[in-house]
Design a protein around this motif. Sequence first.
Motif, PDB file in Angstrom:
ATOM      1  N   TYR A 108      37.779  64.244  40.860  1.00  0.00           N
ATOM      2  CA  TYR A 108      39.079  64.460  40.257  1.00  0.00           C
ATOM      3  C   TYR A 108      38.671  65.609  41.656  1.00  0.00           C
ATOM      4  O   TYR A 108      38.467  65.681  42.670  1.00  0.00           O
ATOM      5  CB  TYR A 108      38.423  65.665  39.177  1.00  0.00           C
ATOM      6  N   PHE A 109      40.281  65.988  41.710  1.00  0.00           N
ATOM      7  CA  PHE A 109      41.082  66.449  42.864  1.00  0.00           C
ATOM      8  C   PHE A 109      39.915  67.891  42.776  1.00  0.00           C
ATOM      9  O   PHE A 109      39.786  67.833  43.831  1.00  0.00           O
ATOM     10  CB  PHE A 109      42.548  66.362  42.978  1.00  0.00           C
ATOM     11  N   LYS A 110      40.396  68.727  42.620  1.00  0.00           N
ATOM     12  CA  LYS A 110      39.497  70.202  42.305  1.00  0.00           C
ATOM     13  C   LYS A 110      38.030  69.679  43.057  1.00  0.00           C
ATOM     14  O   LYS A 110      37.554  70.766  43.955  1.00  0.00           O
ATOM     15  CB  LYS A 110      38.888  70.838  41.289  1.00  0.00           C
ATOM     16  N   MET A 111      37.061  68.925  42.695  1.00  0.00           N
ATOM     17  CA  MET A 111      35.536  68.751  43.209  1.00  0.00           C
ATOM     18  C   MET A 111      35.873  67.858  44.636  1.00  0.00           C
ATOM     19  O   MET A 111      35.134  68.427  45.440  1.00  0.00           O
ATOM     20  CB  MET A 111      34.760  67.747  42.378  1.00  0.00           C
ATOM     21  N   LEU A 112      36.927  67.046  45.026  1.00  0.00           N
ATOM     22  CA  LEU A 112      37.575  66.371  46.271  1.00  0.00           C
ATOM     23  C   LEU A 112      37.362  67.483  47.009  1.00  0.00           C
ATOM     24  O   LEU A 112      36.772  67.885  47.944  1.00  0.00           O
ATOM     25  CB  LEU A 112      38.249  65.867  46.439  1.00  0.00           C
ATOM     26  N   ARG A 113      38.557  68.830  47.025  1.00  0.00           N
ATOM     27  CA  ARG A 113      38.241  70.100  47.415  1.00  0.00           C
ATOM     28  C   ARG A 113      37.370  70.878  47.980  1.00  0.00           C
ATOM     29  O   ARG A 113      37.169  71.262  49.203  1.00  0.00           O
ATOM     30  CB  ARG A 113      39.829  70.235  46.922  1.00  0.00           C
ATOM     31  N   LYS A 114      36.748  70.790  46.729  1.00  0.00           N
ATOM     32  CA  LYS A 114      35.448  72.250  46.882  1.00  0.00           C
ATOM     33  C   LYS A 114      34.616  70.875  47.687  1.00  0.00           C
ATOM     34  O   LYS A 114      33.582  71.803  48.897  1.00  0.00           O
ATOM     35  CB  LYS A 114      34.563  72.513  45.382  1.00  0.00           C
ATOM     36  N   LYS A 115      34.143  70.175  47.587  1.00  0.00           N
ATOM     37  CA  LYS A 115      33.021  69.803  48.404  1.00  0.00           C
ATOM     38  C   LYS A 115      33.328  69.530  49.700  1.00  0.00           C
ATOM     39  O   LYS A 115      32.281  69.217  50.228  1.00  0.00           O
ATOM     40  CB  LYS A 115      32.897  68.123  47.697  1.00  0.00           C
ATOM     41  N   LEU A 116      34.935  68.799  49.717  1.00  0.00           N
ATOM     42  CA  LEU A 116      34.943  68.639  51.230  1.00  0.00           C
ATOM     43  C   LEU A 116      34.875  69.906  52.391  1.00  0.00           C
ATOM     44  O   LEU A 116      35.992  70.431  52.948  1.00  0.00           O
ATOM     45  CB  LEU A 116      36.103  68.264  51.488  1.00  0.00           C
ATOM     46  N   GLY A 117      35.447  71.589  51.055  1.00  0.00           N
ATOM     47  CA  GLY A 117      35.059  72.019  51.887  1.00  0.00           C
ATOM     48  C   GLY A 117      37.097  73.058  52.215  1.00  0.00           C
ATOM     49  O   GLY A 117      37.264  73.371  53.056  1.00  0.00           O
TER      50      GLY A 117
END
Length: 699
Positions: free
Chosen positions: A20-29
């Motif tokens: 999901y976009f939210k997880m992608l944003r978090k994991k990529l910092g």
Amino acid sequence: MEITEKDVVNFLKHRGKPVYFKMLRKKLGVPKSEQKLLRKILKKLQKKKIIRYEKGKYLLTEWKTKGENLIEGRVEAHPSGYGFLIIGEEVEDLFIPPPQMKYLFDGDVVLAKAVKRKKKDEAKVVKVVQRAIKTAVGRYYRDKTGHYVLLSDTVIPHRIYLSKKEVKKKKLEEGSYVVVEITQYPAPRVRGKGKILKILGKVKNTQTVAEIIARKYSLPTEHSEEAIKEAEKLSPVVRITKNRRDLTKQICFTIDPESARDHDDAVAIEKEGNYYRLFVHIADVSYYVKEGSAIDREAFERGNTYYLPERALHMLPERLAAQLCSLRPNEKKYAFTCEMLINRAGKVIDYDIYESVIISKAKLTYDEALRIIIGDPALEQKYPEVVQPLKDMEKLAKILMKAKEKRGSIDFDMPESQILFTETGDPYDVVPYERHLAHRIIEEFMIIANETVARHMYEKGYPFIYRTHEEPDLDKVIRFVDLVAGLGYEVSYPEKITPKFIQKILEKVSGTPEETLVRFMALRTMKQAKYTVENIGHFGLASDCYTHFTSPIRRYADINVHRMLKKAIKGKFTKKDLQTLPSKLEEVAKQCSKMERIADDAERDALDMLKLRLLSNHIGEVFEGIITGVVSFGLFVEIQRYLIEGLISINTLPDHFRYDEINQRLISDKKIFRLGDRIKVRIERVDEDLKKLDLSYVE
């Protein structure tokens, strides 16, 4: 540090499953303040490396064969708004529901996920890999949503929006037909957009329809410069050489429709005691069209000539189709001849196949041939040489018809219609197209020649293209028998499906009000004929060996049949040929079968468009019709006068009806509507753009 495309791709690779976009944003910092940049990168990547699907999850395109089980297939649209994902011959199609079809076009190649459903598995489309349509024809409209073109040449009518600036610049009038280039395809919350390439005018006439059909079915309207130059270089000189028989003095002639401009076949006959010697001369197209030439490559791509109303899109350049190859009267022509000695039982007892030079002595229309047979002094005086041959031909054709009927050949003989046009190409009436004895004579002669040639090649065992027709599926035949029984006829289930069985049912209904319907339903029961390299026989003709040899000007399969025949009669098949030709011919057979289907659809579509244009002037009028389809939502009725189908919605019927699927009926307390019933209908609404004809029942 600013995020890059490479970072996103590397993370998705490492992750190994959709994110999901939210997880992608978090994991990529990526901080919330910079999420716009991440969305921009994802949007850019969607065009090449990643897919967004299912509630906003992202995954790499290359995973389509991994854990996500994504399937690549071709979209087949249905006019009712839904579609199917065609995956391959061995795999069952997946249903595509209407909400997804809003963004898809017939022929699009897509990636999809199979979703389990009770009735039929559905396709959840994840990504469009390739668009089938780049330019299209439609009609310009304007309403509160904006300026748009409603596409006429797509299976499902899409709206493609135009800018105000474009409309103003082109001085577009509402209702005009235009050619539009799609610059942005429709997507969820995204409109389709386009720009105008050409304005065709406001009237739907033969020119507009030809343009719509040519674009809808991707038919080439012109030949390449290379092919035209090749055709121009071909010599018009016809020489009698030692390998060709000189038949220039023989009384042979052509019989064709009045409008014919190319003449594929000429016929001649000699009476020999109780036997008939029949000559079927076919234009020697393969003499001019060499394998691998530009003309040959284009003919392969086209597969056949496309006959649109008042316009033919020829398979071969004009110089070949209408001049060099065409068996025009009083001109020396190269031909390929099938000479047959036929007995009183309609059996070929001897034959010869050879190259020849002929001169056709007359160009007759079907009507002229018929009038000479029944006796027309003026025409007998005009064509004295053909009078006796035509009378002998009538006798032979009747012998051949009887022999064909005896073996069980099925004569569907469906009613046909032709549209009459003004000089400007506007349709003004539809009249029945009558097939009579002269048509049957030529038909019988072509069939016997095709069989003779096919049998010759089959017995020699050489590589060849056959015209084949498989027997129908048992379940379809059972449904057909049930339908005929439901109409009140005594019929039983077949022990073995044979052409004779179908033929006997058609004989039972001959001359009855149900005849047209039963013939139509029998035709629906059949499989489609096709071209194959294996000889599996022709069910409809009850023939064990059949090919297409007689129309090389308009069919590519016939050119290849000629090439193989020439190799056979000259003894030129090499060991290499026997190994390589079957796969080459299989490719030709598949292409010709495919393009034949397209030609059938395109020609039918063009006629329906013009018929709807005509019917728009008859709203409120009452016509005789026959019920050709019974469904849960109403009755499909074919208007007999125009041979076009319309729908009576169940909601408009004068009672509460229930649907009896097994017996194909709609039933109320007072009335029953059955398949095949003749009823009166009123034309309520004609929508030329959506190709819809709404009818109401007249008691």
